[in-house]
Write a protein that holds these residues in place. Structure first.
Motif, short mmCIF file in Angstrom:
data_model
loop_
_atom_site.label_atom_id
_atom_site.label_comp_id
_atom_site.label_asym_id
_atom_site.label_seq_id
_atom_site.Cartn_x
_atom_site.Cartn_y
_atom_site.Cartn_z
N SER A 389 -3.27 -12.99 -59.68
CA SER A 389 -4.19 -13.99 -60.23
C SER A 389 -3.62 -15.40 -60.11
O SER A 389 -4.36 -16.38 -60.04
N ASP A 390 -2.27 -15.50 -60.08
CA ASP A 390 -1.64 -16.82 -59.93
C ASP A 390 -1.85 -17.40 -58.53
O ASP A 390 -1.76 -18.60 -58.34
N GLU A 391 -2.07 -16.54 -57.55
CA GLU A 391 -2.13 -17.02 -56.16
C GLU A 391 -3.55 -17.40 -55.74
O GLU A 391 -3.74 -18.27 -54.90
N TRP A 392 -4.57 -16.74 -56.31
CA TRP A 392 -5.93 -16.86 -55.78
C TRP A 392 -6.83 -17.62 -56.75
O TRP A 392 -6.54 -17.68 -57.95
N PRO A 393 -7.97 -18.14 -56.26
CA PRO A 393 -8.87 -18.90 -57.13
C PRO A 393 -9.38 -18.10 -58.33
O PRO A 393 -9.52 -18.63 -59.43
N HIS A 394 -9.67 -16.81 -58.14
CA HIS A 394 -10.19 -15.99 -59.24
C HIS A 394 -9.17 -14.95 -59.66
O HIS A 394 -8.35 -14.51 -58.84
N PRO A 395 -9.24 -14.51 -60.92
CA PRO A 395 -8.31 -13.46 -61.37
C PRO A 395 -8.53 -12.15 -60.60
O PRO A 395 -9.64 -11.90 -60.10
N ALA A 396 -7.49 -11.35 -60.52
CA ALA A 396 -7.58 -10.09 -59.77
C ALA A 396 -8.45 -9.07 -60.50
O ALA A 396 -8.48 -9.04 -61.73
#
Ligand code: BES
Ligand code: ZN
Length: 459
Positions: A389-396
């Motif tokens: 979730s830290d890497e992408w626009p939306h949470p996993a």
């Protein structure tokens, strides 16, 4: 902070990472085709050499089919021992005429949706597993060693039913057991939402050949008076589904549970866009069981599909032949507790009972594996979810997948370990199709994601 240095290294070495992936993509390791046996061996050695660069001891282990690659890198015994699995084999490329470039001459292409890596295996699974190996490489460059004890396991026959896998896992059980298995062979929920896949369907492969007359016949001299096996095959295939899309093989739905309200609620909340899913492949109408959503049908319902069908004359021009045989390759995707062995038996007896006098049928078994559901109780899942979730626009998201990765279930059954599936594919990557691609963003942010996950799991 050390994770930042690893992420920075990944950003700084992107060109070299692409070149390394291209080297692997140039090896046509098509497992199902005996003509590519040497290429598979070459791919296995390439992977082993890469693992050695990461500080692992690694070797290529022969099997009756394609070789396995196993590697181990030492690490702190107080941290989790991770085992990473990938497959270095790829699907056949045919029909070659539909490729816009040589499938084994990879390139980065500009498209309307951004840059993509184009080649057979760009996603499945070479591009995907290289995201993990690149994260390890950057970690080692920054820290001099990998973050924890890491084992690596690669097979070269995943795309052809993994005939050597179970015996190999049984024979090497102690060596292959770790605290958790990591697999990068699945998709994101959408381009901005990373995912951990927790449900995979099983697969059962059958090939059947129906024989009527003892040789091909002139369709004028004999037509009307003799049974045409192609017609029989078409009738049998048509009878496999009823008018509501349900599969008619007796007992087929034994072990299939309806979706729980909790899971249905979770999936509804994902906001899956079924119109876009179908629209991207030129369709507009869901065509499965009446009254079920597209997402439910792909993630949680079993299927029966014809993967290939042939009989008579299919070349250029026309030939008035009444064929002696007709054949089809049929696969069933399985969910829940469906028993592949029982279904194979029931399918064969359905076909036998549908045959008219004078027709015979022979079957070929193309392997099977049951569905698997990953438990997410292991606290490493939540750590990985937050790291993604830290890497992408939306949470996993925790999602299902329609495809099959038989080893995911074997890790639990044979080795007693959980498997965590994190991949960066997109629905439009063209898996098993011409012009397969992997978004450059998937490759680059995928590697960054694994660096974050490694940091979280070993922290
Ligand atoms: N990577 C796929 C499975 C997959 C695809 C999972 C898309 C999630 C999303 C895998 O390599 C594959 O294609 N497996 C085969 C297995 C079979 C040949 C035993 C499949 O699903 O058809
Ligand atoms: Zn795959």
């Amino acid at each position: 902070m050390s994770l930042d240095a690893v992420l920075q290294t990944l950003d700084d070495t992107q060109d070299a990472a692409i070149e390394r992936l291209f080297e692997l993509l140039r090896i046509p390791s098509v497992s199902t085709d005996p003509a590519h046996k040497e290429d598979s061996l070459r791919a296995a050695h390439w992977v082993a050499a890469t693992l050695r660069e990461l500080g692992a001891e690694a070797d290529v282990r022969p099997t009756p089919g394609q070789p396995m690659v196993v590697g181990h890198a030492p690490g702190d015994a107080s941290k989790p021992h991770l085992l990473f699995y990938g497959h270095y084999d790829v699907q056949p490329v045919d029909p070659l005429s539909l490729w816009k470039r040589d499938p084994f001459d990879p390139a980065v292409e500009d498209t309307a949706n951004g840059k993509v890596i184009r080649a057979r295996g760009a996603n499945d699974d070479k591009g995907q597993f290289m995201t993990f190996l690149e994260a390890c490489r950057a970690w080692k460059a920054v820290h001099g060693a990998l973050p924890c004890r890491l084992s690596f396991f690669f097979e070269g026959e995943e795309e052809s039913g993994s005939p050597s896998l179970v015996p190999f896992m049984q024979d090497n059980a102690a060596e292959l057991t770790a605290d958790i298995a990591l697999i990068s062979d699945t998709s994101m929920f959408d381009a901005n939402t990373p995912a951990i896949t927790t449900m995979l369907r099983g697969l059962l492969g059958e090939e059947l050949t129906i024989t009527g007359p003892s040789r091909d016949l002139h369709s004028g001299s004999y037509g009307g008076a003799v049974m045409n096996p192609a017609r029989m095959l078409a009738r049998i295939i048509a009878g496999l589904h009823d008018e509501t899309g349900r599969i008619t093989v007796p007992g087929f739905y034994d072990g299939v549970d309806d979706l729980s309200d909790a899971l249905r609620g979770q999936w509804d909340a994902l906001g899956f866009d079924a119109d876009a899913f179908l629209g991207e492949v030129g369709l507009s109408q869901p065509a499965g069981e009446t009254g079920r959503t597209a997402l439910e049908m792909v993630w949680a319902r079993p299927t029966c599909e014809v993967n290939g069908i042939w009989s008579g004359y299919t070349g250029d021009g026309f030939k008035t032949v009444l064929p002696s045989t007709a054949s089809a390759k049929i696969s069933f995707r399985l969910v829940g507790a469906q028993d592949p062995v029982a279904i194979r038996k029931a399918f064969r007896s359905y076909v036998q009972q549908s045959l008219p006098p004078d027709c015979t049928v022979s079957f070929k078994d193309h392997g099977c594996s049951g569905a698997s559901v990953m438990s997410t109780e292991n606290p490493l899942f939540e750590k990985a979810r937050l790291a993604l979730s830290d890497e992408w626009p939306h949470p996993a998201a925790f999602i299902g997948a329609g495809g099959s990765i038989p080893i995911a279930g074997h890790f639990k059954e044979i080795l007693g370990m959980d498997a965590m599936l994190v991949g960066f594919g997109q629905d439009d990557d063209g898996l098993h199709s011409p012009n397969e691609k992997y978004d450059l963003r998937s490759f680059q942010k995928g590697a960054r994601s694994w660096a974050r996950i490694l940091d979280a799991l070993s922290g």
